[in-house]
Design an enzyme around this catalytic site. Sequence first.
Site, PDB file in Angstrom:
ATOM      1  CG  HIS A 288      -1.406 -21.732  72.424  1.00 32.68           C
ATOM      2  ND1 HIS A 288      -0.114 -21.484  72.270  1.00 32.68           N
ATOM      3  CD2 HIS A 288      -1.726 -20.915  71.338  1.00 32.68           C
ATOM      4  CE1 HIS A 288       0.159 -20.695  71.165  1.00 32.68           C
ATOM      5  NE2 HIS A 288      -0.799 -20.380  70.442  1.00 32.68           N
TER       6      HIS A 288
ATOM      7  CG  ASP B 205       1.012 -24.537  73.527  1.00 31.96           C
ATOM      8  OD1 ASP B 205       0.162 -24.871  72.625  1.00 31.96           O
ATOM      9  OD2 ASP B 205       1.191 -23.308  73.575  1.00 31.96           O
TER      10      ASP B 205
ATOM     11  CG  MET C  64      -4.141 -19.445  63.330  1.00 29.23           C
ATOM     12  SD  MET C  64      -3.096 -20.766  62.821  1.00 29.23           S
ATOM     13  CE  MET C  64      -4.327 -22.051  63.596  1.00 29.23           C
TER      14      MET C  64
ATOM     15  CB  SER D 212      -0.169 -17.524  69.011  1.00 28.73           C
ATOM     16  OG  SER D 212       0.160 -18.785  68.511  1.00 28.73           O
ATOM     17  CD  GLN D 213      -0.447 -16.503  62.822  1.00 25.20           C
ATOM     18  OE1 GLN D 213       0.006 -17.627  62.459  1.00 25.20           O
ATOM     19  NE2 GLN D 213      -1.501 -15.794  62.197  1.00 25.20           N
TER      20      GLN D 213
END
Length: 362
Positions: free
Chosen positions: A345, A289, A97, A171-172
């Site tokens: 993250h 994270d 993202m 991530s996503q």
Amino acid sequence: MIMIIITIMIIIMIIIIIIIIMIIIIIIIIIMIIITIIIIITIIIIITIIIITITIIIIISKVNIQPLLLASCLFFAVFGSVRGANGTVPLVLWHGMGDSCCNPLSMGAVKKMVEIKIPGIYVLSLEIGKTVVEDTENGFFMNVNDQVSLVCDTLARDPQLKEGYNAMGFSQGGQFLRAVAQRCPSPPMRNLISIGGQHQGVYGLPNCPGQSSHICDWIRKMLNSGAYTGLVQNHLVQAQYWHDPLNEELYRNHSLFLADINQERVLNESYKKNLQALRSFVMVKFLRDSMVEPIDSEWFGFYKPGQAKETETLQESVLYKEDRLGLQALDKAGKLVFLSSDGDHLQFTDAWFNANILPYLH
Ligand SMILES: *[C@@H]1O[C@H](CO)[C@@H](O)[C@H](O)[C@H]1NC(C)=O
Ligand SMILES: *[C@@H]1O[C@H](CO)[C@@H](O)[C@H](O)[C@H]1NC(C)=O
Ligand SMILES: *[C@@H]1O[C@H](CO)[C@@H](O)[C@H](O)[C@H]1NC(C)=O
């Protein structure tokens, strides 16, 4: 008389020989001087390149989130630009993202790093949309199921991928690539590597990466005001993996994306079968994270239903116990890999990447 002439000739010959030897010596000395000068110039040039590289690295690392990673890329770009024969497995990347396919500080750097470490490899960094701006926006606003089918199309049409590929999602991008594995068995995905993906979704969006913090505040408001309403579900990517543990039934009924790929509504046997075809499913969790809640989701764990404090591991979940998605079978076959990186993250070092991820890219 004859003796005198012979003597004179011998003397003349000796003189000539001496002159020739001296000329040769002078020539040798000149050549040596030239060689010395060339060596000195080369050394000066190399030292200058090293100083410039180090300066660039220092400047960039002040603003960059992954200095180690980029630093090594720059270093190798200068000194190690070898490209050998291949026989390599292509790699598909899906960004996270607020990011895009080709950001030189993130996906661009990862692509370059992999290309240097595995000479000849074909790396495709997915661009969702026609431009980088569109790609970034679609990471927030485009229906995820549509994104997945767009990617399936792209992969099927790419002749370089027809023998199969490894996939690495950030991530996503991690859960999105899992959807690709479950829905689109051709071309075959070999290893699926999820770098900080949220396989049980998120319940909270505490921090956002990079420049996107005001978009993030807005997204947070939308999610809190009604993640499962039709309008928000259809148009907000993060709502499609929003997982409210206090309203599991609402999530199950209305989550367009995550509830579907996690077999919450109906059990789609082809999802299970396709996931089994992976050689390994690698999940990376970031121990510090600050952008994902709960962090357990990166290893497919989540809050126990009905509350948002205690978490359960994948192995403790109904999804695993009933083996609705084939994860138990994968685990028993040693194909589920749980890795961690001690950072925030998506933060990892070059050495960590080499030791933990590189083996899955061959
Ligand atoms: C070898 O590398 C080239 C260029 O990177 C690529 O086009 C080709 O598909 C690769 N071949 C194999 C067998 O991976
Ligand atoms: C299962 O998934 C496949 C691939 O996405 C889809 O074509 C099919 O309609 C799904 N079946 C059910 C019962 O949802
Ligand atoms: C979820 O769907 C089921 C079956 O369609 C329905 O009975 C139930 O009331 C729904 N629950 C919520 C909270 O929407």
